[in-house]
Design a protein around this motif. Sequence first.
Motif, mmCIF file in Angstrom:
data_model
loop_
_atom_site.group_PDB
_atom_site.id
_atom_site.type_symbol
_atom_site.label_atom_id
_atom_site.label_comp_id
_atom_site.label_asym_id
_atom_site.label_seq_id
_atom_site.Cartn_x
_atom_site.Cartn_y
_atom_site.Cartn_z
ATOM 1 N N THR A 266 54.361 81.183 33.144
ATOM 2 C CA THR A 266 54.490 80.660 31.787
ATOM 3 C C THR A 266 54.426 79.144 31.813
ATOM 4 O O THR A 266 55.091 78.497 32.626
ATOM 5 C CB THR A 266 55.818 81.121 31.153
ATOM 6 N N THR A 267 53.623 78.569 30.926
ATOM 7 C CA THR A 267 53.490 77.114 30.848
ATOM 8 C C THR A 267 54.735 76.521 30.172
ATOM 9 O O THR A 267 55.524 77.249 29.527
ATOM 10 C CB THR A 267 52.233 76.724 30.046
ATOM 11 N N PRO A 268 54.923 75.210 30.302
ATOM 12 C CA PRO A 268 56.080 74.573 29.638
ATOM 13 C C PRO A 268 56.144 74.823 28.137
ATOM 14 O O PRO A 268 57.224 74.776 27.541
ATOM 15 C CB PRO A 268 55.871 73.088 29.953
ATOM 16 N N LYS A 269 54.987 75.121 27.510
ATOM 17 C CA LYS A 269 54.980 75.378 26.069
ATOM 18 C C LYS A 269 55.047 76.865 25.744
ATOM 19 O O LYS A 269 54.828 77.276 24.605
ATOM 20 C CB LYS A 269 53.739 74.758 25.444
ATOM 21 N N GLY A 270 55.324 77.702 26.770
ATOM 22 C CA GLY A 270 55.560 79.117 26.535
ATOM 23 C C GLY A 270 54.331 80.004 26.556
ATOM 24 O O GLY A 270 54.424 81.197 26.240
ATOM 25 N N LYS A 271 53.174 79.493 26.959
ATOM 26 C CA LYS A 271 51.968 80.314 27.024
ATOM 27 C C LYS A 271 51.913 81.065 28.346
ATOM 28 O O LYS A 271 52.116 80.476 29.410
ATOM 29 C CB LYS A 271 50.715 79.442 26.869
ATOM 30 N N GLU A 272 51.647 82.364 28.282
ATOM 31 C CA GLU A 272 51.550 83.185 29.494
ATOM 32 C C GLU A 272 50.154 83.065 30.102
ATOM 33 O O GLU A 272 49.155 83.152 29.394
ATOM 34 C CB GLU A 272 51.852 84.656 29.185
ATOM 35 N N LEU A 273 50.133 82.882 31.421
ATOM 36 C CA LEU A 273 48.881 82.864 32.172
ATOM 37 C C LEU A 273 48.930 83.971 33.211
ATOM 38 O O LEU A 273 49.957 84.166 33.871
ATOM 39 C CB LEU A 273 48.670 81.516 32.858
ATOM 40 N N HIS A 274 47.822 84.691 33.350
ATOM 41 C CA HIS A 274 47.747 85.793 34.306
ATOM 42 C C HIS A 274 46.776 85.415 35.414
ATOM 43 O O HIS A 274 45.645 84.994 35.143
ATOM 44 C CB HIS A 274 47.301 87.072 33.606
ATOM 45 N N GLY A 275 47.231 85.548 36.654
ATOM 46 C CA GLY A 275 46.410 85.153 37.792
ATOM 47 C C GLY A 275 46.196 86.289 38.773
ATOM 48 O O GLY A 275 47.039 87.179 38.918
ATOM 49 N N LEU A 276 45.041 86.265 39.433
ATOM 50 C CA LEU A 276 44.703 87.253 40.457
ATOM 51 C C LEU A 276 44.155 86.515 41.665
ATOM 52 O O LEU A 276 43.108 85.858 41.572
ATOM 53 C CB LEU A 276 43.664 88.243 39.920
ATOM 54 N N VAL A 277 44.875 86.601 42.789
ATOM 55 C CA VAL A 277 44.468 85.923 44.018
ATOM 56 C C VAL A 277 43.804 86.943 44.926
ATOM 57 O O VAL A 277 44.371 88.013 45.187
ATOM 58 C CB VAL A 277 45.671 85.273 44.726
ATOM 59 N N MET A 278 42.615 86.608 45.386
ATOM 60 C CA MET A 278 41.851 87.549 46.209
ATOM 61 C C MET A 278 41.231 86.844 47.409
ATOM 62 O O MET A 278 41.224 85.611 47.495
ATOM 63 C CB MET A 278 40.755 88.216 45.366
ATOM 64 N N GLU A 279 40.696 87.655 48.301
ATOM 65 C CA GLU A 279 40.018 87.145 49.494
ATOM 66 C C GLU A 279 38.880 86.201 49.114
ATOM 67 O O GLU A 279 38.134 86.460 48.166
ATOM 68 C CB GLU A 279 39.468 88.332 50.291
ATOM 69 N N ASN A 280 38.763 85.131 49.862
ATOM 70 C CA ASN A 280 37.655 84.198 49.679
ATOM 71 C C ASN A 280 36.493 84.651 50.549
ATOM 72 O O ASN A 280 36.522 84.515 51.776
ATOM 73 C CB ASN A 280 38.093 82.783 50.062
ATOM 74 N N ILE A 281 35.466 85.218 49.938
ATOM 75 C CA ILE A 281 34.313 85.722 50.686
ATOM 76 C C ILE A 281 33.342 84.579 50.932
ATOM 77 O O ILE A 281 32.796 83.997 49.989
ATOM 78 C CB ILE A 281 33.627 86.876 49.934
ATOM 79 N N GLN A 282 33.127 84.266 52.192
ATOM 80 C CA GLN A 282 32.212 83.186 52.558
ATOM 81 C C GLN A 282 30.767 83.661 52.421
ATOM 82 O O GLN A 282 30.458 84.838 52.609
ATOM 83 C CB GLN A 282 32.471 82.742 53.997
ATOM 84 N N GLY A 283 29.883 82.733 52.118
ATOM 85 C CA GLY A 283 28.463 83.066 52.032
ATOM 86 C C GLY A 283 27.885 82.629 50.706
ATOM 87 O O GLY A 283 28.369 81.691 50.065
ATOM 88 N N GLN A 284 26.832 83.314 50.276
ATOM 89 C CA GLN A 284 26.155 82.984 49.031
ATOM 90 C C GLN A 284 25.751 84.266 48.320
ATOM 91 O O GLN A 284 25.594 85.331 48.938
ATOM 92 C CB GLN A 284 24.929 82.102 49.292
ATOM 93 N N THR A 285 25.583 84.169 47.013
ATOM 94 C CA THR A 285 25.129 85.330 46.253
ATOM 95 C C THR A 285 23.675 85.620 46.602
ATOM 96 O O THR A 285 22.936 84.738 47.057
ATOM 97 C CB THR A 285 25.246 85.092 44.744
#
Length: 365
Positions: free
Chosen positions: A102-121
Motif C-alpha cells: 500500500t502506498t502512503p496515500k492508501g493505493k494498493e499495488l499488486h506485484g509478481l516477482v518471477m525468474e529473470n530469463i536471460q536471452g532475447q525474444t
Amino acid sequence: MSYCINPKCPDRQQPDSRTVCAACGMALLIQGRYRLLRPLREVDEWGPTDIFAVDDRGTRKVLKLLKQPKLLPLFEREATTLQQLCHPGIPHVDLDGYFTVTTPKGKELHGLVMENIQGQTLENWLAEHGTADSTLAQDWLRQITEILGLVHQNQLFHRDIKLSNIMRRPDGQLALIDFGTVRQMTGTYLAKIGGKRDVTSVVSPGYTPIEQINGKAVPQSDFYALGRSFVYVLTGQHPIDLEEDASTGQISWRHLAPHVPPWFADLIDDLMAPFPGQRPLNAEEILQRLERGLSGWRQRLSPQGVMRLLLAANLCLLLLNLAVGWHWLQRRQSPAASPISTLPGLRSHLTTARPRVHDLSLSHC
C-alpha cells in the motif's frame, strides 16, 4: 540506484543507501527483500502494468507491477499459474512471489516477482539474424509444443502466443512468457461460451483466431497463433502483412519459404486451419507429426536411404539402356534399315550384273 515502486512518486530514482523514498515515504525494500533497480520497459502512466529488474537478496529477478485493479483477477490467475507450473520453459515464481503493498496515500499495488530469463525474444532474434532454417524451426516448434502441452494438461491455455512472448536463452532453449492472459478451462468458462455470454477476449493482430476474437477461445486457439508465429519465423514476414484468402482466411506464405519440406509446411497450415476442429487435437498430435516427418526425412538422408536411392537410379539406367538397345536391334533387323532395300531395282541389277560387288558390300556391312 534504487527505484521507488510508487507510480505517483515525484522522484522515483533514489540512492541505494536509502531504505525509504525521500520523495514519497514509500519503502524501497519491498517485503523486506525486493529492491527495484530499473524499469525494463518505458514506464507508462496509463499502462496496466510496469516491468522492473529487481534484486532479491543478491539474485536478479523480474517484477511485474499491476496498476489497474480491474485486471486483478487476470493478474492473480497469472501468479497462480506460474506458481503451479514447473518447467524450464516457464518463468519460475516462488510461493511468496506474489504480494500486495500500500502506498502512503492508501493505493494498493499488486506485484509478481518471477525468474529473470536471460536471452532475447524470437522477434528480436529474427530482426538480428533473419529467418530460421527448417531444422531450427522444427526444433523450436517441438520445444514450444512441449511447453504448451504442459499448460494444456493443467486445463489452461495461454491466449497470447506470439514471437515477442517467446524467449530464447543463450543455450538455445526456449521459454514461453507473459501468462497475463492465461485462461482456465473450467465448467464455468465452457458454460459462458456455450451460452454466448461475454468473455474477455485477447487480440494480437495477425496471430489471434476468429473464435478467440469472438470471445470463444479454446486450447486449439493457441495452435493457430503458434502456426502464425512460425510462418513469421520461416518467412520473416509478420502474418498481418501476408496476403489472405478472403473466403477461407488462409494466408499465402509457402512461396516465401521454398526451403521448407512439404510435410512441415502442411503441419503449419493445419495449425492455422480456420476452425478449431480442423487443427491438431492436442500437443501430443503435433509432436507425433513432427517425429514422423523428421524420421522420414532422416531415413531418406541416412546411408541406407542414400544407397537405396542409388540402387533405384542404377536400375532405372539399366532399364533405359535395355529399352534403347532393344529399339536399336529392332531397327537393325528391319528390312527398311538397309539402304539397298529402299532401291529394289538397283538391288536386282547389282545382284544379277555384278555379283562380286554385291557380295563385297554385304561382307562390308
